[in-house]
Structures are given as C-alpha cells and as structure tokens.
Design an enzyme around this catalytic site. Sequence first.
Site, PDB file in Angstrom:
ATOM      1  N   CYS A 129      21.731   3.397 -12.269  1.00  0.00           N
ATOM      2  CA  CYS A 129      22.489   3.222 -11.012  1.00  0.00           C
ATOM      3  C   CYS A 129      23.342   1.962 -11.067  1.00  0.00           C
ATOM      4  O   CYS A 129      24.395   1.899 -10.432  1.00  0.00           O
ATOM      5  CB  CYS A 129      21.544   3.183  -9.815  1.00  0.00           C
ATOM      6  N   GLU A 139      11.476  14.900 -12.367  1.00  0.00           N
ATOM      7  CA  GLU A 139      12.345  13.815 -12.793  1.00  0.00           C
ATOM      8  C   GLU A 139      12.421  12.643 -11.811  1.00  0.00           C
ATOM      9  O   GLU A 139      12.527  11.497 -12.214  1.00  0.00           O
ATOM     10  CB  GLU A 139      13.759  14.424 -12.968  1.00  0.00           C
ATOM     11  N   HIS A 155      20.632  18.333 -12.577  1.00  0.00           N
ATOM     12  CA  HIS A 155      22.092  18.151 -12.669  1.00  0.00           C
ATOM     13  C   HIS A 155      22.675  18.665 -13.995  1.00  0.00           C
ATOM     14  O   HIS A 155      22.338  18.145 -15.054  1.00  0.00           O
ATOM     15  CB  HIS A 155      22.439  16.668 -12.524  1.00  0.00           C
ATOM     16  N   SER A 212      15.044   8.980 -20.059  1.00  0.00           N
ATOM     17  CA  SER A 212      14.449   9.876 -19.063  1.00  0.00           C
ATOM     18  C   SER A 212      14.095  11.218 -19.695  1.00  0.00           C
ATOM     19  O   SER A 212      13.002  11.751 -19.502  1.00  0.00           O
ATOM     20  CB  SER A 212      15.435  10.138 -17.926  1.00  0.00           C
ATOM     21  N   LYS A 221      11.321   5.646 -17.563  1.00  0.00           N
ATOM     22  CA  LYS A 221      12.209   6.413 -16.682  1.00  0.00           C
ATOM     23  C   LYS A 221      12.626   5.523 -15.510  1.00  0.00           C
ATOM     24  O   LYS A 221      13.721   4.992 -15.472  1.00  0.00           O
ATOM     25  CB  LYS A 221      11.519   7.708 -16.223  1.00  0.00           C
ATOM     26  N   ASN A 259       9.018  10.617 -13.381  1.00  0.00           N
ATOM     27  CA  ASN A 259       9.715   9.476 -12.768  1.00  0.00           C
ATOM     28  C   ASN A 259       8.966   8.174 -12.995  1.00  0.00           C
ATOM     29  O   ASN A 259       9.578   7.148 -13.260  1.00  0.00           O
ATOM     30  CB  ASN A 259       9.884   9.715 -11.271  1.00  0.00           C
ATOM     31  N   ASP A 263      14.178  18.415 -10.745  1.00  0.00           N
ATOM     32  CA  ASP A 263      14.743  17.125 -10.333  1.00  0.00           C
ATOM     33  C   ASP A 263      14.940  17.194  -8.818  1.00  0.00           C
ATOM     34  O   ASP A 263      15.905  17.793  -8.344  1.00  0.00           O
ATOM     35  CB  ASP A 263      16.071  16.884 -11.063  1.00  0.00           C
ATOM     36  N   SER A 291      27.016  18.205  -8.549  1.00  0.00           N
ATOM     37  CA  SER A 291      26.768  17.403  -9.753  1.00  0.00           C
ATOM     38  C   SER A 291      27.086  18.105 -11.073  1.00  0.00           C
ATOM     39  O   SER A 291      27.067  17.469 -12.126  1.00  0.00           O
ATOM     40  CB  SER A 291      25.310  16.947  -9.761  1.00  0.00           C
ATOM     41  N   HIS A 326      24.681   8.952 -14.716  1.00  0.00           N
ATOM     42  CA  HIS A 326      24.343   7.820 -15.582  1.00  0.00           C
ATOM     43  C   HIS A 326      24.878   8.031 -17.002  1.00  0.00           C
ATOM     44  O   HIS A 326      25.051   9.157 -17.456  1.00  0.00           O
ATOM     45  CB  HIS A 326      22.825   7.688 -15.713  1.00  0.00           C
ATOM     46  N   GLN A 357      10.870  13.761 -20.388  1.00  0.00           N
ATOM     47  CA  GLN A 357      10.822  15.159 -19.937  1.00  0.00           C
ATOM     48  C   GLN A 357      10.339  16.072 -21.063  1.00  0.00           C
ATOM     49  O   GLN A 357       9.486  16.939 -20.845  1.00  0.00           O
ATOM     50  CB  GLN A 357      12.210  15.634 -19.461  1.00  0.00           C
ATOM     51  N   ASP A 377      16.373   4.339 -15.830  1.00  0.00           N
ATOM     52  CA  ASP A 377      17.341   5.267 -15.216  1.00  0.00           C
ATOM     53  C   ASP A 377      17.660   4.833 -13.779  1.00  0.00           C
ATOM     54  O   ASP A 377      18.816   4.574 -13.418  1.00  0.00           O
ATOM     55  CB  ASP A 377      16.697   6.658 -15.296  1.00  0.00           C
ATOM     56  N   ASN A 378      16.607   4.702 -12.960  1.00  0.00           N
ATOM     57  CA  ASN A 378      16.833   4.380 -11.543  1.00  0.00           C
ATOM     58  C   ASN A 378      17.529   3.024 -11.407  1.00  0.00           C
ATOM     59  O   ASN A 378      18.393   2.845 -10.544  1.00  0.00           O
ATOM     60  CB  ASN A 378      15.495   4.363 -10.779  1.00  0.00           C
ATOM     61  N   HIS A 415      18.289  10.919  -3.466  1.00  0.00           N
ATOM     62  CA  HIS A 415      18.365  12.300  -3.956  1.00  0.00           C
ATOM     63  C   HIS A 415      18.957  13.287  -2.955  1.00  0.00           C
ATOM     64  O   HIS A 415      19.748  14.144  -3.327  1.00  0.00           O
ATOM     65  CB  HIS A 415      16.999  12.803  -4.429  1.00  0.00           C
ATOM     66  N   SER A 451      21.800  23.726 -11.504  1.00  0.00           N
ATOM     67  CA  SER A 451      21.906  22.309 -11.160  1.00  0.00           C
ATOM     68  C   SER A 451      21.020  22.048  -9.944  1.00  0.00           C
ATOM     69  O   SER A 451      20.614  22.974  -9.242  1.00  0.00           O
ATOM     70  CB  SER A 451      23.349  21.962 -10.847  1.00  0.00           C
TER      71      SER A 451
HETATM   72  P1  NAI Z   1      11.795   3.581  -4.325  1.00  0.00           P
HETATM   73  O1  NAI Z   1      10.672   4.160  -3.554  1.00  0.00           O
HETATM   74  O2  NAI Z   1      11.524   2.675  -5.475  1.00  0.00           O
HETATM   75  O3  NAI Z   1      12.793   2.794  -3.351  1.00  0.00           O
HETATM   76  C1  NAI Z   1      13.183   3.210  -2.086  1.00  0.00           C
HETATM   77  C2  NAI Z   1      13.112   1.983  -1.178  1.00  0.00           C
HETATM   78  O4  NAI Z   1      13.661   2.307   0.096  1.00  0.00           O
HETATM   79  C3  NAI Z   1      11.686   1.503  -0.952  1.00  0.00           C
HETATM   80  O5  NAI Z   1      11.559   0.148  -1.339  1.00  0.00           O
HETATM   81  C4  NAI Z   1      11.470   1.713   0.545  1.00  0.00           C
HETATM   82  O6  NAI Z   1      10.641   0.703   1.104  1.00  0.00           O
HETATM   83  C5  NAI Z   1      12.897   1.639   1.086  1.00  0.00           C
HETATM   84  N1  NAI Z   1      13.089   2.315   2.374  1.00  0.00           N
HETATM   85  C6  NAI Z   1      12.510   3.447   2.847  1.00  0.00           C
HETATM   86  N2  NAI Z   1      12.966   3.741   4.069  1.00  0.00           N
HETATM   87  C7  NAI Z   1      13.877   2.780   4.377  1.00  0.00           C
HETATM   88  C8  NAI Z   1      14.701   2.538   5.511  1.00  0.00           C
HETATM   89  N3  NAI Z   1      14.659   3.335   6.571  1.00  0.00           N
HETATM   90  N4  NAI Z   1      15.526   1.462   5.474  1.00  0.00           N
HETATM   91  C9  NAI Z   1      15.562   0.642   4.403  1.00  0.00           C
HETATM   92  N5  NAI Z   1      14.789   0.808   3.311  1.00  0.00           N
HETATM   93  C10 NAI Z   1      13.959   1.863   3.302  1.00  0.00           C
HETATM   94  O7  NAI Z   1      12.671   4.818  -4.807  1.00  0.00           O
HETATM   95  P2  NAI Z   1      13.837   4.794  -5.925  1.00  0.00           P
HETATM   96  O8  NAI Z   1      13.253   5.125  -7.231  1.00  0.00           O
HETATM   97  O9  NAI Z   1      14.606   3.544  -5.764  1.00  0.00           O
HETATM   98  O10 NAI Z   1      14.691   6.057  -5.478  1.00  0.00           O
HETATM   99  C11 NAI Z   1      15.432   6.093  -4.277  1.00  0.00           C
HETATM  100  C12 NAI Z   1      16.114   7.440  -4.154  1.00  0.00           C
HETATM  101  O11 NAI Z   1      17.066   7.587  -5.201  1.00  0.00           O
HETATM  102  C13 NAI Z   1      15.185   8.632  -4.282  1.00  0.00           C
HETATM  103  O12 NAI Z   1      15.638   9.665  -3.456  1.00  0.00           O
HETATM  104  C14 NAI Z   1      15.340   9.034  -5.731  1.00  0.00           C
HETATM  105  O13 NAI Z   1      14.953  10.370  -5.950  1.00  0.00           O
HETATM  106  C15 NAI Z   1      16.808   8.794  -5.925  1.00  0.00           C
HETATM  107  N6  NAI Z   1      17.301   8.574  -7.292  1.00  0.00           N
HETATM  108  C16 NAI Z   1      18.629   8.797  -7.470  1.00  0.00           C
HETATM  109  C17 NAI Z   1      19.212   8.588  -8.702  1.00  0.00           C
HETATM  110  C18 NAI Z   1      20.648   8.862  -8.900  1.00  0.00           C
HETATM  111  O14 NAI Z   1      21.099   8.894 -10.040  1.00  0.00           O
HETATM  112  N7  NAI Z   1      21.434   9.037  -7.872  1.00  0.00           N
HETATM  113  C19 NAI Z   1      18.410   8.112  -9.857  1.00  0.00           C
HETATM  114  C20 NAI Z   1      17.030   7.867  -9.534  1.00  0.00           C
HETATM  115  C21 NAI Z   1      16.512   8.078  -8.292  1.00  0.00           C
END
Ligand code: NAI
Length: 469
Positions: free
Chosen positions: A231, A192, A51, A400, A222, A217, A127, A79, A392, A404, A226-227, A339, A74
């Site tokens: 968020c 990331e 991003h 984070s 991180k 990650n 990322d 983003s 963020h 990196q 961050d997550n 993501h 990006s």
């Molecule tokens: P995580 O693996 O810790 O959490 C995802 C959760 O979703 C898990 O507990 C899993 O059991 C659950 N899950 C999977 N399928 C599901 C379904 N069909 N229904 C309900 N729950 C379900 O992953 P994390 O770190 O929380 O990341 C989640 C997403 O967010 C990823 O795509 C990651 O890359 C992205 N992300 C986005 C950020 C942002 O700034 N927008 C920052 C960090 C991560």
Amino acid sequence: MKYKVADISLAPFGRKEIEFAEKEMPGLMSIREEYSHTKPLKGARITGSLHMTIQTAVLMETLKILGADVRWASCNIFSTQDHAAAAMADAGIPVFAWKGETLEEYWWCTQMALLHGDKGPHLIVDDGGDATLFVHEGVRLEKAYAETGTLPEITAKNKELRIMHKLILQEMDADPKRWHRVAEGLRGVSEETTTGVHRLYQFMEQGKLLFPAINVNDSVTKSKFDNLYGCRESLADGIKRATDIMVAGKTVMICGYGDVGKGCAQSMKGFGARVIISEIDPICALQAAMEGYEIKTIEEAIQEDAPDIFVTATGNCDVITADHMAAMKDMAIVCNIGHFDNEIQVDAVLDRPDTQKIHVKPQVDQIRFDDGHSIILLSEGRLVNLGNATGHPSFVMSNSFSNQVLAQIELWSNDHEKKVYRLPKVLDEKVARLHLKKLGVKLTELTEKQAEYIGTPVEGPYKPDHYRY
Ligand code: NAI
C-alpha cells in the site's frame, strides 16, 4: 462457456507483462522449480476469487504447473486487468473477469469460477471471502428449502447478498443439493486478506465453518509486507493516476492505522504531505503518535484542518459518512483502500437531494453539492489501488502468493478439521528466504554456541509465534 473476458486479443500484451512480472516474483518462480516434478497439487480443482491482475496470472500458472486445474474470477468489479485475464484465457485457464463488471456480472463470474462443470472445487483461493460466502449461503438456503419445501424468499437488505441469493435460487429446484455437494467436496480455503479472515473467524466462532481454512493474511511475510509496503506504493499510484494531484504540501487524512494505514501514512508523508490519522484502537493511535502524526477524529479534522485527501483503511463500515462529505472542502479527494466499499457512505451521499454525480472518467466521479462545493470520489469507494491503478508491485505480491501456494499444498496434502489455521513460522521464514537473493541480501548465520545461547535452532525458526516483528 470456456471463459469470459473483455477482449481476448489483449492476450499477447498480457503475456509480455506476465514475463516481466515473473522476473520480479522470485518466490513463486522458486516454488515452480522446487515442485514442478512432484506436482503436489495434481488432481486438485482450484477456484480462485482474487483480483485478476498480472501478478495473479503468475500465481495461477504456478498452481497449474504444480498440477492443479484452475478456474478464476476477480474479487472486485474494478480490479481486473483485461490483458491479464485475456492471457489466462488464451493459455486455456477458464477465467471469468473484466474491468467494470456490474454487481450482477460479478456474482455470476464468482459462480462460474466455483462450478467446475457440474462439480465444485477441492480448494478455494479467496480474497475477501466472497467465494467462501457463496458456498456458505448456498448451503444455508438449501437447508431452508429442505426444511420448508418452498423456495426461500429473498429478504436480505444488502444489495450484493440479494443478487447472490437470486443466482443460488435460480438452480435450486433443479438441483436442491448442489451447494451441499460443493461444500462436502471442499478440502479447504486459503484466505488472502484481513477482511476475509475476519469473516472466517466469525464462521468458526459461530460453529458455521463448512470446511478448513488457512489464514494467509497473518503470515508475517503477507500482512507485514503486502498490506504495509504494498500500500505504501500503490496508494499514491491510484490517487495520481486518477487525479494527477501533487501530494506534497497537501493535508491527508488516513482513517485506520493498522498495517495498511501505516503504509498509506508513510507514503503520503514521504511525498511531503501533512498526515492526520484517525483510530479507535489506543495502541495503534499511540503508534501513530510515536511516528509524529497528528491523531484526530474525522469530524475534528474536517473542521480544523480541511484535509485535501481522505483515505479509509479500516476494514470497517461507515467510516466516512454522507455528512462528512457534505462538510469537506471543495474538491477534496475521497478514496478507500480497505477491502469493501462500505467504508464510505457512497449510496447515502448520492441519495441526498442536494447532490449531483458528474462522471469524469472511468473510476473517477465528481459529486457536486448544491452549496457549490464538490468532492472527487475514486473507484466509487472501492479499493483505489486496484480500481485506479494496477495494485501492488509484483515483488511484494510474490511474498503473498508464495504463502498462498504453500497453503494450497498444505490443504491438499493433509486432512484438517473445520477450523482456521495459520502456516507454521518455518514456512514464513522460507518465503522470506526465497526473496532475499533477488535483493542481494546476505544473511548472517548463527553459530552453534549462539543458537544454544538464545535457544533457537541454527536453521530456524528464529522467533516464537507471539513475536510481533
Ligand atoms: P488492520 O486490522 O491491521 O487495520 C485496520 C485498523 O483500522 C485497525 O487498527 C482498527 O483499529 C482501525 N479502525 C477500525 N475501525 C475504525 C474506525 N471507525 N475509525 C478509525 N480506525 C478504525 O487491517 P489491515 O490489514 O490494515 O487492513 C485494512 C483493510 O485493508 C482490510 O479491509 C483489508 O482486507 C484491506 N487490505 C487492502 C489491501 C489493498 O491492496 N487495497 C491490501 C491489504 C489489505
């Protein structure tokens, strides 16, 4: 082409905000101080696919100060902060990014960032894994070409893959080994986010990983910051900038209770919303129950509670389906903070004969159903915090991005096998330490006797690798 950004005249505005951000990014600034003389990234060509925000600009300039030659795109079409991109271009960093790229432009930008002239990068900062995927797909298609002697047909069902394949095939006749050379020159990638890390482990398990990788990650400083805390702040920012809605008193459904979902739930609860969680994992569901949240399936929640806001945070596909959206209450807000945009079936809902899309403003659309109800879709289902807001805060991104930079130094300084690695805990603790002073935190020091009693060195690391925090 030196760069492609929306408006280079935004550079002075971008520079002012970068200066603000630097004050909130103590980790990156300390790393600059520590390494600016030894320049551990000297000679490294780095491609970033991450991003293009103000915070990322501070990362890019840190890599440059450490000696690297940096090019950037990006990792999401919405983003980029155009003033940040302009400031980087103005500072002489080739950047290919603007807010509101088409998918064709997005993949072109990724390719431009990957090609340092007729060379490739030594290192990738990724990322979500798109730059890594590009190289892997390039090599796969070149192999197919070499085997058959004819250019491979574009057969991928996925729209984005088709666009990427088209770009790769355009040059293949003239240079049938380009992506092989790029892959061979790569010393590694540091990834990331959760979703990109999943892709890397899949490549490794299938024996297809073409270069070493560091999973940034899963550094504690991180994903547990961050997550979660990132968020916790930026979800509300995205929803509010998009809709000006009052969250207090509303019912919010969060799908997924991993690190991101936990932060989102806490945020919405903090604003005074009633929060409902959906989970597939019994451990995460139990955690949510222990925090006092209701846990339901999305179908149950739509029927029984008619949530006002839906947030997907799963990293999985088809979590909110077209049928779900058809059954939601009037003016329900639907957004994704995971993501990729495949968490919500956006194409499927728009393909229904009973829906009509009304564009409200950039990254905000109303989808009206013939029965009279509408839903409000944010950022076309792409990450709401970066599409509708500015991602963020700097402080958490400093955590984070410090990981990196340390990962990039590790990949450049040492040889690695084609595997996925994590940074050692001692570096994780170092990143945390770099951020404590800014918060005025005073750490307690172990005595020799205490250290011996609990079996850890006085100077750390303090926890075994399996400790969960
Ligand atoms: P995580 O693996 O810790 O959490 C995802 C959760 O979703 C898990 O507990 C899993 O059991 C659950 N899950 C999977 N399928 C599901 C379904 N069909 N229904 C309900 N729950 C379900 O992953 P994390 O770190 O929380 O990341 C989640 C997403 O967010 C990823 O795509 C990651 O890359 C992205 N992300 C986005 C950020 C942002 O700034 N927008 C920052 C960090 C991560």
